[in-house]
Motif scaffolding. Sequence first.
Motif, PDB file in Angstrom:
ATOM      1  N   MET A 112       0.848  -1.175   0.000  1.00  0.00           N
ATOM      2  CA  MET A 112       0.000   0.000   0.000  1.00  0.00           C
ATOM      3  C   MET A 112       0.894   1.240   0.000  1.00  0.00           C
ATOM      4  N   THR A 113       0.642   2.174  -0.909  1.00  0.00           N
ATOM      5  CA  THR A 113       1.468   3.373  -1.013  1.00  0.00           C
ATOM      6  C   THR A 113       0.986   4.440  -0.032  1.00  0.00           C
ATOM      7  N   VAL A 114       1.847   5.407   0.223  1.00  0.00           N
ATOM      8  CA  VAL A 114       1.486   6.525   1.093  1.00  0.00           C
ATOM      9  C   VAL A 114       0.289   7.256   0.515  1.00  0.00           C
ATOM     10  N   ARG A 115       0.293   7.432  -0.795  1.00  0.00           N
ATOM     11  CA  ARG A 115      -0.803   8.141  -1.454  1.00  0.00           C
ATOM     12  C   ARG A 115      -2.149   7.433  -1.229  1.00  0.00           C
ATOM     13  N   SER A 116      -2.159   6.097  -1.316  1.00  0.00           N
ATOM     14  CA  SER A 116      -3.412   5.367  -1.114  1.00  0.00           C
ATOM     15  C   SER A 116      -3.866   5.437   0.339  1.00  0.00           C
ATOM     16  N   VAL A 117      -2.921   5.448   1.281  1.00  0.00           N
ATOM     17  CA  VAL A 117      -3.275   5.596   2.690  1.00  0.00           C
ATOM     18  C   VAL A 117      -3.889   6.976   2.934  1.00  0.00           C
ATOM     19  N   VAL A 118      -3.276   8.005   2.352  1.00  0.00           N
ATOM     20  CA  VAL A 118      -3.796   9.367   2.497  1.00  0.00           C
ATOM     21  C   VAL A 118      -5.196   9.454   1.893  1.00  0.00           C
ATOM     22  N   ARG A 119      -5.393   8.882   0.721  1.00  0.00           N
ATOM     23  CA  ARG A 119      -6.714   8.923   0.084  1.00  0.00           C
ATOM     24  C   ARG A 119      -7.776   8.235   0.932  1.00  0.00           C
ATOM     25  N   ARG A 120      -7.419   7.102   1.529  1.00  0.00           N
ATOM     26  CA  ARG A 120      -8.369   6.407   2.418  1.00  0.00           C
ATOM     27  C   ARG A 120      -8.695   7.275   3.622  1.00  0.00           C
ATOM     28  N   GLY A 121      -7.672   7.908   4.188  1.00  0.00           N
ATOM     29  CA  GLY A 121      -7.891   8.793   5.332  1.00  0.00           C
ATOM     30  C   GLY A 121      -8.792   9.962   4.970  1.00  0.00           C
ATOM     31  N   VAL A 122      -8.543  10.563   3.826  1.00  0.00           N
ATOM     32  CA  VAL A 122      -9.366  11.681   3.365  1.00  0.00           C
ATOM     33  C   VAL A 122     -10.809  11.220   3.148  1.00  0.00           C
TER      34      VAL A 122
END
Length: 119
Positions: free
Chosen positions: A1-11
């Motif tokens: 899982m990339t940082v970008r996908s983690v951020v998107r899930r959080g958002v």
Amino acid sequence: MTVRSVVRRGVALVNLGVTALMDAPVVGRLVRRGMVEIRYTGRRSGQTFQTPVAYRRSGDQVVIGVSAPDLKTWWRNFGGDGGPITLLGLDGADRTGHAVSRRDERGAVTVTVTLDPPS
């Protein structure tokens, strides 16, 4: 899982929470004073999207400050000449308008919406 996908899930989770607060019976009215949900069509995908945003209003102009703009893409749909947008539940009704995004010399992004006259 990339940082970008983690951020998107959080958002996505934060957006769900904000949307729920906007619809809550007691606090919803207070939250909606500075938050509104926008609906727009993606320029490339043609898909319809909705997301909550914070805004400031002056007359028929609504200004949306985009926090962390490099992590978000929705505002890019309003570059150049801009495009149509709907603000859901503004003044108790859905309001349409024309949105244009601008990035300043410091990298901050604002989206300015000129509202159409009420129908």
